[in-house]
Design a protein around this motif. Structure first.
Motif, PDB file in Angstrom:
ATOM      1  N   LEU A  71       0.829  -1.195   0.000  1.00 27.47           N
ATOM      2  CA  LEU A  71       0.000   0.000   0.000  1.00 27.47           C
ATOM      3  C   LEU A  71       0.869   1.253   0.000  1.00 27.47           C
ATOM      4  CD1 LEU A  71      -2.671  -0.877   2.732  1.00 27.47           C
ATOM      5  CD2 LEU A  71      -2.836  -1.202   0.254  1.00 27.47           C
ATOM      6  N   PRO A  72       0.438   2.301  -0.694  1.00 23.83           N
ATOM      7  CA  PRO A  72       1.187   3.562  -0.630  1.00 23.83           C
ATOM      8  C   PRO A  72       1.044   4.274   0.711  1.00 23.83           C
ATOM      9  CG  PRO A  72      -0.756   3.805  -2.020  1.00 23.83           C
ATOM     10  CD  PRO A  72      -0.652   2.348  -1.695  1.00 23.83           C
ATOM     11  N   PHE A  73      -0.088   4.054   1.394  1.00 28.82           N
ATOM     12  CA  PHE A  73      -0.340   4.666   2.708  1.00 28.82           C
ATOM     13  C   PHE A  73      -1.371   3.836   3.441  1.00 28.82           C
ATOM     14  CE2 PHE A  73      -3.380   7.203   5.187  1.00 28.82           C
ATOM     15  CZ  PHE A  73      -2.542   7.598   6.217  1.00 28.82           C
ATOM     16  N   ALA A  74      -1.237   3.768   4.755  1.00 24.54           N
ATOM     17  CA  ALA A  74      -2.276   3.213   5.623  1.00 24.54           C
ATOM     18  C   ALA A  74      -2.101   3.828   7.001  1.00 24.54           C
ATOM     19  CB  ALA A  74      -2.207   1.690   5.689  1.00 24.54           C
ATOM     20  N   GLY A  75      -3.196   3.987   7.717  1.00 23.74           N
ATOM     21  CA  GLY A  75      -3.150   4.717   8.980  1.00 23.74           C
ATOM     22  C   GLY A  75      -2.641   3.922  10.152  1.00 23.74           C
ATOM     23  N   HIS A  76      -3.201   2.711  10.373  1.00 25.50           N
ATOM     24  CA  HIS A  76      -2.802   2.003  11.595  1.00 25.50           C
ATOM     25  C   HIS A  76      -1.344   1.551  11.526  1.00 25.50           C
ATOM     26  CE1 HIS A  76      -3.190  -2.418  10.697  1.00 25.50           C
ATOM     27  NE2 HIS A  76      -2.838  -2.611  11.958  1.00 25.50           N
ATOM     28  N   PRO A  77      -0.756   1.213  10.346  1.00 27.88           N
ATOM     29  CA  PRO A  77       0.679   0.916  10.317  1.00 27.88           C
ATOM     30  C   PRO A  77       1.570   2.131  10.584  1.00 27.88           C
ATOM     31  CG  PRO A  77      -0.431  -0.084   8.454  1.00 27.88           C
ATOM     32  CD  PRO A  77      -1.412   0.862   9.069  1.00 27.88           C
ATOM     33  N   THR A  78       1.156   3.330  10.142  1.00 30.63           N
ATOM     34  CA  THR A  78       1.996   4.501  10.386  1.00 30.63           C
ATOM     35  C   THR A  78       1.920   4.949  11.842  1.00 30.63           C
ATOM     36  OG1 THR A  78       0.209   5.841   9.410  1.00 30.63           O
ATOM     37  CG2 THR A  78       2.089   5.327   8.010  1.00 30.63           C
ATOM     38  N   VAL A  79       0.726   4.867  12.442  1.00 31.72           N
ATOM     39  CA  VAL A  79       0.629   5.147  13.883  1.00 31.72           C
ATOM     40  C   VAL A  79       1.452   4.122  14.661  1.00 31.72           C
ATOM     41  CG1 VAL A  79      -0.933   5.172  15.875  1.00 31.72           C
ATOM     42  CG2 VAL A  79      -1.611   6.301  13.738  1.00 31.72           C
ATOM     43  N   GLY A  80       1.300   2.841  14.316  1.00 27.00           N
ATOM     44  CA  GLY A  80       2.064   1.803  15.003  1.00 27.00           C
ATOM     45  C   GLY A  80       3.557   1.946  14.813  1.00 27.00           C
ATOM     46  N   ALA A  81       3.995   2.292  13.594  1.00 25.12           N
ATOM     47  CA  ALA A  81       5.424   2.478  13.326  1.00 25.12           C
ATOM     48  C   ALA A  81       5.989   3.609  14.165  1.00 25.12           C
ATOM     49  CB  ALA A  81       5.640   2.759  11.844  1.00 25.12           C
ATOM     50  N   ALA A  82       5.264   4.728  14.249  1.00 19.27           N
ATOM     51  CA  ALA A  82       5.734   5.860  15.051  1.00 19.27           C
ATOM     52  C   ALA A  82       5.861   5.473  16.519  1.00 19.27           C
ATOM     53  CB  ALA A  82       4.778   7.038  14.879  1.00 19.27           C
ATOM     54  N   TRP A  83       4.850   4.753  17.042  1.00 18.93           N
ATOM     55  CA  TRP A  83       4.886   4.314  18.442  1.00 18.93           C
ATOM     56  C   TRP A  83       6.066   3.380  18.672  1.00 18.93           C
ATOM     57  CZ3 TRP A  83       4.917  -0.073  21.289  1.00 18.93           C
ATOM     58  CH2 TRP A  83       4.548   0.004  22.639  1.00 18.93           C
ATOM     59  N   TRP A  84       6.259   2.395  17.779  1.00 16.09           N
ATOM     60  CA  TRP A  84       7.331   1.407  17.920  1.00 16.09           C
ATOM     61  C   TRP A  84       8.700   2.064  17.861  1.00 16.09           C
ATOM     62  CZ3 TRP A  84      11.178  -0.389  14.504  1.00 16.09           C
ATOM     63  CH2 TRP A  84      11.814  -1.594  14.870  1.00 16.09           C
ATOM     64  N   LEU A  85       8.876   3.030  16.968  1.00 21.86           N
ATOM     65  CA  LEU A  85      10.177   3.697  16.862  1.00 21.86           C
ATOM     66  C   LEU A  85      10.517   4.428  18.157  1.00 21.86           C
ATOM     67  CD1 LEU A  85       9.954   4.938  13.196  1.00 21.86           C
ATOM     68  CD2 LEU A  85      11.823   3.539  14.128  1.00 21.86           C
ATOM     69  N   ARG A  86       9.547   5.100  18.761  1.00 22.38           N
ATOM     70  CA  ARG A  86       9.852   5.765  20.039  1.00 22.38           C
ATOM     71  C   ARG A  86      10.154   4.737  21.117  1.00 22.38           C
ATOM     72  NH1 ARG A  86       6.535  10.426  23.390  1.00 22.38           N
ATOM     73  NH2 ARG A  86       5.001   8.776  23.695  1.00 22.38           N
ATOM     74  N   ALA A  87       9.437   3.611  21.125  1.00 24.75           N
ATOM     75  CA  ALA A  87       9.709   2.558  22.103  1.00 24.75           C
ATOM     76  C   ALA A  87      11.119   1.999  21.942  1.00 24.75           C
ATOM     77  CB  ALA A  87       8.679   1.442  21.986  1.00 24.75           C
ATOM     78  N   GLN A  88      11.641   2.044  20.712  1.00 22.07           N
ATOM     79  CA  GLN A  88      13.002   1.584  20.436  1.00 22.07           C
ATOM     80  C   GLN A  88      14.050   2.658  20.688  1.00 22.07           C
ATOM     81  OE1 GLN A  88      13.631  -1.723  19.414  1.00 22.07           O
ATOM     82  NE2 GLN A  88      11.467  -1.845  19.967  1.00 22.07           N
ATOM     83  N   GLY A  89      13.620   3.835  21.139  1.00 22.82           N
ATOM     84  CA  GLY A  89      14.551   4.931  21.392  1.00 22.82           C
ATOM     85  C   GLY A  89      14.797   5.810  20.190  1.00 22.82           C
ATOM     86  N   HIS A  90      13.888   5.754  19.184  1.00 24.97           N
ATOM     87  CA  HIS A  90      14.044   6.541  17.965  1.00 24.97           C
ATOM     88  C   HIS A  90      12.772   7.344  17.668  1.00 24.97           C
ATOM     89  CE1 HIS A  90      17.694   4.288  16.996  1.00 24.97           C
ATOM     90  NE2 HIS A  90      17.026   3.162  17.152  1.00 24.97           N
ATOM     91  N   PRO A  91      12.380   8.277  18.526  1.00 22.19           N
ATOM     92  CA  PRO A  91      11.198   9.088  18.194  1.00 22.19           C
ATOM     93  C   PRO A  91      11.449   9.879  16.915  1.00 22.19           C
ATOM     94  CG  PRO A  91      12.407  10.072  20.013  1.00 22.19           C
ATOM     95  CD  PRO A  91      13.024   8.723  19.778  1.00 22.19           C
ATOM     96  N   ILE A  92      10.417  10.043  16.118  1.00 17.98           N
ATOM     97  CA  ILE A  92      10.570  10.721  14.835  1.00 17.98           C
ATOM     98  C   ILE A  92       9.555  11.856  14.696  1.00 17.98           C
ATOM     99  CG2 ILE A  92      11.545   8.727  13.625  1.00 17.98           C
ATOM    100  CD1 ILE A  92       8.703   8.193  12.512  1.00 17.98           C
ATOM    101  N   HIS A  93       9.847  12.754  13.749  1.00 11.65           N
ATOM    102  CA  HIS A  93       8.915  13.827  13.406  1.00 11.65           C
ATOM    103  C   HIS A  93       8.171  13.531  12.106  1.00 11.65           C
ATOM    104  CE1 HIS A  93      10.552  16.081  16.673  1.00 11.65           C
ATOM    105  NE2 HIS A  93      11.704  16.356  16.081  1.00 11.65           N
ATOM    106  N   THR A  94       8.820  12.799  11.211  1.00 12.68           N
ATOM    107  CA  THR A  94       8.200  12.475   9.931  1.00 12.68           C
ATOM    108  C   THR A  94       8.522  11.040   9.540  1.00 12.68           C
ATOM    109  OG1 THR A  94      10.091  13.327   8.667  1.00 12.68           O
ATOM    110  CG2 THR A  94       8.270  14.847   9.071  1.00 12.68           C
ATOM    111  N   LEU A  95       7.611  10.463   8.767  1.00 15.30           N
ATOM    112  CA  LEU A  95       7.767   9.101   8.270  1.00 15.30           C
ATOM    113  C   LEU A  95       7.419   9.111   6.788  1.00 15.30           C
ATOM    114  CD1 LEU A  95       8.269   6.066   9.033  1.00 15.30           C
ATOM    115  CD2 LEU A  95       5.785   5.889   9.309  1.00 15.30           C
TER     116      LEU A  95
END
Length: 231
Positions: A71-95
């Motif tokens: 998929l070019p975009f989906a909501g629940h994977p991008t929300v989940g990816a952002a949450w997971w990255l911060r949990a891994q110590g990599h908070p982000i501003h853009t994806l």
């Protein structure tokens, strides 16, 4: 070599119940040609493969797969990816996803949700069914709807408060019923042109914020259900 897949539930309710399962994979561990077969094997509505950001960087890239297609975009994977990255110590501003650059926000609202902002036109087309009651939404049978298009069923539960009840049937993506659909939340928010609280599926909760410039913010809570090890 075994592949580690973190399983998240995205868009849970305030008690951590419900939510849409998501497979999260470090993209460096799976070559591109093996990602679709892995997503098909996992069988979640989406699996996201994330490039870990370089040190001190607040942006990275992700690719999203259903059991049937990328998929070019989906909501629940991008929300989940952002949450997971911060949990891994990599908070982000853009994806960055194939559709474009998704804006990320953390600790949104009183419940400190994770949020993404996306363009309404990134959400795929689907049939919107405006139904008369919650009972009609809940009684709907996916087998009664044509399988050549996705179907979003919704009704107001409190119009003044912007609260709706919804279900999503996505057979062409290999998902007979999707528990919580962020891209559909983007489109229905733009369709109704107002902020919404969406209760979807069995009880998942999605909060949205509409903007007249074509951006929609989608926010939700995430629960970590642990790691699956695939050979």
């Amino acid at each position: 070599m075994a592949t580690d897949v973190t399983v998240l539930r995205v868009f849970t309710d305030s008690a951590g119940e419900f939510g849409n399962p998501l497979g999260v994979v470090d993209a460096a561990t799976v070559p591109p040609e093996d990602r679709q077969p892995l997503a098909t094997q996992l069988g979640y509505s989406e699996t996201v493969f994330i490039d870990l950001p370089a040190a001190s960087k607040a942006s990275t890239t992700a690719h999203i797969y259903t059991p049937a297609a990328e998929l070019p975009f989906a909501g629940h994977p991008t929300v989940g990816a952002a949450w997971w990255l911060r949990a891994q110590g990599h908070p982000i501003h853009t994806l960055r996803v194939p559709a474009g650059i998704v804006q990320i926000s953390y600790d949104v609202g009183a419940e400190q949700l994770t949020a993404i902002s996306a363009r309404a036109e990134w959400a795929p087309e689907f049939a919107i069914h405006d139904l008369a009651s919650v009972e009609e939404v809940l009684a709907a049978d996916p087998d009664d709807f044509p399988d050549d298009v996705d179907h979003y069923l919704w009704t107001w539960t409190d119009k003044n408060a912007g609260e709706i009840r919804a279900r999503m049937f996505a057979p062409d993506m290999g998902v007979p019923e999707d528990e919580a659909t962020g891209s559909a939340a983007v489109r229905i928010t733009d369709y109704l042109s107002q902020d919404l609280v969406i209760i979807q599926g069995k009880g998942s909760r999605i909060e949205t914020q509409w903007s007249s410039d074509g951006w929609v913010r989608v926010a939700g809570a995430v629960v970590d259900d642990g790691v699956r090890h695939l050979d």
